[in-house]
Design a protein around this motif. Structure first.
Motif, mmCIF file in Angstrom:
data_model
loop_
_atom_site.group_PDB
_atom_site.id
_atom_site.type_symbol
_atom_site.label_atom_id
_atom_site.label_comp_id
_atom_site.label_asym_id
_atom_site.label_seq_id
_atom_site.Cartn_x
_atom_site.Cartn_y
_atom_site.Cartn_z
ATOM 1 N N GLY A 176 -2.463 8.866 -9.143
ATOM 2 C CA GLY A 176 -4.246 9.658 -8.178
ATOM 3 C C GLY A 176 -2.902 9.101 -7.247
ATOM 4 N N TYR A 177 -2.303 9.459 -6.260
ATOM 5 C CA TYR A 177 -2.167 9.896 -5.416
ATOM 6 C C TYR A 177 -2.281 10.963 -4.973
ATOM 7 C CZ TYR A 177 1.163 5.884 -4.728
ATOM 8 O OH TYR A 177 1.890 3.925 -4.731
ATOM 9 N N HIS A 178 -2.804 11.129 -3.211
ATOM 10 C CA HIS A 178 -3.726 12.355 -2.677
ATOM 11 C C HIS A 178 -2.717 13.659 -2.905
ATOM 12 C CE1 HIS A 178 -5.176 14.834 0.512
ATOM 13 N NE2 HIS A 178 -6.613 14.612 -0.442
ATOM 14 N N PRO A 179 -2.901 14.340 -2.573
ATOM 15 C CA PRO A 179 -0.817 15.215 -2.315
ATOM 16 C C PRO A 179 -0.867 15.440 -1.011
ATOM 17 C CG PRO A 179 -3.161 16.322 -3.752
ATOM 18 C CD PRO A 179 -3.926 15.653 -3.133
ATOM 19 N N THR A 180 -1.372 15.221 -0.414
ATOM 20 C CA THR A 180 -0.563 15.128 0.940
ATOM 21 C C THR A 180 -0.373 13.482 1.007
ATOM 22 O OG1 THR A 180 -1.863 13.919 2.301
ATOM 23 C CG2 THR A 180 -2.135 15.511 2.291
ATOM 24 N N LEU A 181 -0.243 12.103 0.845
ATOM 25 C CA LEU A 181 0.619 11.410 0.432
ATOM 26 C C LEU A 181 1.966 11.624 -0.318
ATOM 27 C CD1 LEU A 181 1.177 8.260 1.648
ATOM 28 C CD2 LEU A 181 -0.562 7.552 -0.468
ATOM 29 N N ALA A 182 1.373 12.026 -1.447
ATOM 30 C CA ALA A 182 2.706 12.470 -2.212
ATOM 31 C C ALA A 182 3.584 13.522 -1.738
ATOM 32 C CB ALA A 182 2.291 12.821 -3.663
ATOM 33 N N THR A 183 3.652 14.311 -0.896
ATOM 34 C CA THR A 183 4.648 15.469 -0.647
ATOM 35 C C THR A 183 5.448 15.286 0.595
ATOM 36 O OG1 THR A 183 2.974 16.366 0.975
ATOM 37 C CG2 THR A 183 3.750 16.828 -1.896
ATOM 38 N N GLY A 184 4.329 14.142 1.681
ATOM 39 C CA GLY A 184 5.075 14.102 3.426
ATOM 40 C C GLY A 184 5.935 13.389 3.269
ATOM 41 N N PRO A 211 -7.785 4.278 2.175
ATOM 42 C CA PRO A 211 -7.175 3.585 1.200
ATOM 43 C C PRO A 211 -7.637 5.466 -0.071
ATOM 44 C CG PRO A 211 -9.087 2.253 2.211
ATOM 45 C CD PRO A 211 -8.996 3.773 2.762
ATOM 46 N N HIS A 212 -8.337 5.820 0.001
ATOM 47 C CA HIS A 212 -8.720 6.933 -1.007
ATOM 48 C C HIS A 212 -7.171 7.726 -1.152
ATOM 49 C CE1 HIS A 212 -9.491 9.376 2.352
ATOM 50 N NE2 HIS A 212 -9.137 10.217 2.051
ATOM 51 N N LEU A 213 -6.035 7.448 0.037
ATOM 52 C CA LEU A 213 -4.998 8.515 -0.331
ATOM 53 C C LEU A 213 -4.306 7.622 -1.479
ATOM 54 C CD1 LEU A 213 -4.535 8.218 3.252
ATOM 55 C CD2 LEU A 213 -4.994 10.632 1.940
ATOM 56 N N ALA A 214 -4.124 6.725 -1.769
ATOM 57 C CA ALA A 214 -3.608 6.449 -3.247
ATOM 58 C C ALA A 214 -3.959 5.188 -3.685
ATOM 59 C CB ALA A 214 -2.188 5.207 -2.284
ATOM 60 N N PRO A 215 -3.915 4.920 -5.453
ATOM 61 C CA PRO A 215 -4.247 3.590 -6.290
ATOM 62 C C PRO A 215 -4.666 2.424 -5.555
ATOM 63 C CG PRO A 215 -2.732 4.682 -6.686
ATOM 64 C CD PRO A 215 -2.272 5.322 -5.525
ATOM 65 N N ALA A 216 -5.592 2.057 -5.504
ATOM 66 C CA ALA A 216 -5.907 0.188 -5.045
ATOM 67 C C ALA A 216 -5.104 -0.735 -5.729
ATOM 68 C CB ALA A 216 -7.389 0.319 -5.205
ATOM 69 N N PRO A 256 0.625 -1.132 -0.368
ATOM 70 C CA PRO A 256 0.210 -0.002 0.509
ATOM 71 C C PRO A 256 1.291 1.346 0.287
ATOM 72 C CG PRO A 256 -0.577 -1.838 1.979
ATOM 73 C CD PRO A 256 0.417 -2.021 1.972
ATOM 74 N N GLY A 257 0.410 2.022 -0.862
ATOM 75 C CA GLY A 257 1.499 3.117 -1.093
ATOM 76 C C GLY A 257 2.780 2.648 -1.146
ATOM 77 N N ARG A 258 2.768 1.786 -2.459
ATOM 78 C CA ARG A 258 4.132 1.854 -3.137
ATOM 79 C C ARG A 258 5.510 3.066 -3.104
ATOM 80 N NH1 ARG A 258 6.742 -0.589 -7.366
ATOM 81 N NH2 ARG A 258 5.684 0.387 -8.562
ATOM 82 N N LEU A 259 4.733 3.693 -3.953
ATOM 83 C CA LEU A 259 5.853 4.450 -4.108
ATOM 84 C C LEU A 259 5.710 5.655 -3.598
ATOM 85 C CD1 LEU A 259 4.250 5.828 -8.114
ATOM 86 C CD2 LEU A 259 6.046 4.675 -7.264
ATOM 87 N N ALA A 260 5.639 5.932 -2.432
ATOM 88 C CA ALA A 260 5.234 6.869 -1.227
ATOM 89 C C ALA A 260 6.555 6.115 -0.729
ATOM 90 C CB ALA A 260 4.255 7.540 -0.133
ATOM 91 N N VAL A 261 6.549 5.246 -0.686
ATOM 92 C CA VAL A 261 7.640 3.698 0.666
ATOM 93 C C VAL A 261 8.720 4.340 -0.691
ATOM 94 C CG1 VAL A 261 7.984 1.893 1.779
ATOM 95 C CG2 VAL A 261 6.051 2.776 1.806
ATOM 96 N N VAL A 262 8.559 3.938 -1.699
ATOM 97 C CA VAL A 262 9.624 4.276 -2.979
ATOM 98 C C VAL A 262 10.680 5.298 -1.841
ATOM 99 C CG1 VAL A 262 10.792 4.163 -4.885
ATOM 100 C CG2 VAL A 262 9.522 2.070 -4.309
ATOM 101 N N ALA A 263 9.432 6.621 -2.203
ATOM 102 C CA ALA A 263 10.474 7.533 -1.624
ATOM 103 C C ALA A 263 11.102 7.889 -0.534
ATOM 104 C CB ALA A 263 9.806 8.569 -1.879
ATOM 105 N N VAL A 264 10.709 6.797 0.451
ATOM 106 C CA VAL A 264 11.721 7.337 1.763
ATOM 107 C C VAL A 264 12.441 6.237 1.954
ATOM 108 C CG1 VAL A 264 11.074 6.216 3.951
ATOM 109 C CG2 VAL A 264 9.144 7.064 2.871
ATOM 110 N N VAL A 265 12.325 5.604 1.762
ATOM 111 C CA VAL A 265 13.790 4.112 1.418
ATOM 112 C C VAL A 265 14.650 5.067 -0.420
ATOM 113 C CG1 VAL A 265 14.229 1.775 0.385
ATOM 114 C CG2 VAL A 265 11.769 2.161 0.748
ATOM 115 N N ALA A 266 14.676 5.271 -0.780
ATOM 116 C CA ALA A 266 15.786 6.026 -1.715
ATOM 117 C C ALA A 266 16.091 7.134 -1.202
ATOM 118 C CB ALA A 266 14.479 6.744 -3.225
ATOM 119 N N GLY A 267 15.218 8.138 -0.370
ATOM 120 C CA GLY A 267 15.868 9.230 0.290
ATOM 121 C C GLY A 267 16.558 8.584 2.501
#
Length: 439
Positions: A137-145, A204-209, A97-108
């Protein structure tokens, strides 16, 4: 008593007022230093001493790691190796869930282990990953935070230019301070990943299903990780390992890291003349700014001490009968409050001349205090309305992402950072165990 109160009001109050009206940090402290040197160090003789102290402050050998640590990150970003690292991490993280946000954290986190600049990490991840997340389709808060939060963690995980600066200005062992930030930084990174997964499961609306993922199997999936991520992390291992085991000084470790990063770029055939030129320009710009600020910091502390303001404030605070824990907690609250209004270097310049004599007088563990200081500065990068990484994100985000989105996005990560600060306060071993164990 009146004398030191007036000196403190002039030096501390004057610098604070000038910072709040928008004068650049370096010019603020040079202006206050000139006035203070004239009044409290004997007129022209004081100005001559000011010039000598300024020169000696920026030629200190202990400051050499700053440009070298910054150069490591600049080479990583301008040669495009950072893009390869993101690709290698993205192939490994699947069906989360929220795969790309997790990728951002790990890459960071990986970039934090090779880059000395929080702004560069945030700007790079924001410009590369934010548009992709928003388009999916990520919510801006989940994408930027997560991008802003992991950019702030860059300050804790070595190499970190601001950690070197803090150690130099405070007299705390730079090598131990660098090592002391490793465990808190990793703890925050893990907490961020857990929060992303939990928040997407709850909302679930924060990230694409169902994210579209390119399917890579076997060696094809692991090849970018082995080819790009592991070599990059190996530089971190060499730098921190040499530092931790005492094989090299912080300056030597920084030189090793910068050379290894340069060699890596050559081996990948990505080190062009333009990329090297941009990396050197960025390093000169950032390092010059930091060193120019240091030029004013050392004399500022000397004038405070010479005028009696430092001793007067220390005696006033220690004479109240407060416990050591209460005094340390009060200093942390002051840092958090300052973080709302001023940048991290200003926080150090304003507080260290007062805080460090108290730390030394009360026998407080300087590594414990220094790591908590770093966490407070890391918090300041994320605190609305003037957090530096909030402004960085605003600069790279598309118009559809508002400041309201950005402010809301950092709230859970600020809370997690506050919880980490409380944990280090009550359990100093989180910060001190690794430096102490490694000697």
């Amino acid at each position: 008593m009146t004398g030191w109160i007036l000196a403190a009001a002039l030096m501390l109050g004057g610098s604070t007022v000038l910072l709040f009206i928008g004068m650049p940090v370096a010019l603020t402290f040079i202006t206050v230093n000139i006035v203070g040197a004239w009044l409290y160090m004997g007129g022209e003789a004081g100005l001559a001493q000011l010039a000598r102290s300024s020169v000696s402050s920026v030629t200190a050998f202990s400051l050499t790691p700053i440009p070298l640590f910054v150069l490591m990150g600049e080479i990583l970003f301008h040669t495009g190796i950072a893009l390869k690292v993101i690709g290698g991490i993205e192939r490994l993280i699947r069906r989360l869930p929220g795969r790309l946000a997790v990728v951002a954290v790990v890459a960071g986190t990986v970039f934090s282990a090779i880059s000395g600049s929080t702004i560069a990490t945030t700007a790079m991840l924001g410009s590369l990953m934010l548009p992709v997340m928003l388009s999916k389709g990520y919510h801006p808060t989940l994408a930027t935070g997560p991008i802003m939060a992991i950019g702030a963690v860059d300050m804790l995980i070595p190499p970190s230019a601001l950690t070197v600066l803090l150690g130099s200005l405070s007299g705390i062992s730079i090598s131990k301070l660098l090592i002391g930030g490793v465990v808190p930084g990793v703890v925050l990174s893990v907490a961020f990943v857990l929060w992303i997964v939990l928040s997407v499961r709850m909302r679930p609306h924060l990230a694409p299903a169902h994210e579209e993922e390119a399917v890579h199997r076997g060696w094809d999936r692991w090849q970018p990780f082995v080819a790009y991520v592991l070599p990059t992390l190996s530089i971190f291992g060499v730098v921190v390992g040499a530092l931790a085991w005492g094989w090299a000084t912080p300056t030597e470790c920084a030189a090793i890291g910068a050379f290894a990063t340069l060699v890596l770029a050559v081996l990948y055939r990505s080190l062009t003349f333009d990329a090297l030129l941009q990396a050197l320009k960025g390093t000169a710009s950032i390092s010059g700014m930091i060193l120019f600020i240091i030029l004013g910091a050392t004399t500022f502390a000397q004038i405070l001490s010479f005028s009696g303001a430092s001793n007067g404030i220390v005696q006033l605070i220690t004479g109240q009968g407060w416990s050591t824990g209460a005094i340390v907690a009060g200093m942390m609250l002051v840092l958090i409050f300052l973080g709302i209004f001023v940048d991290q270097v200003s926080m150090m310049m304003i507080t260290l001349p007062i805080f460090m004599p108290i730390v030394q007088g009360l026998g407080i563990d300087p590594i414990w205090f220094g790591v908590m200081f770093l966490i407070c500065m890391q918090l300041g990068l994320l605190l609305p309305p003037h957090g530096l990484l909030l402004m960085t994100m605003r600069g790279v985000a598309p118009p559809s992402v508002t400041m309201g989105h950005i402010f809301r996005a950092v709230v859970p990560y600020v809370i997690m950072s506050l919880l980490l600060l409380a944990a280090v306060f009550w359990l100093p071993e989180i910060a001190t165990a690794l430096p102490r164990r490694l000697g």
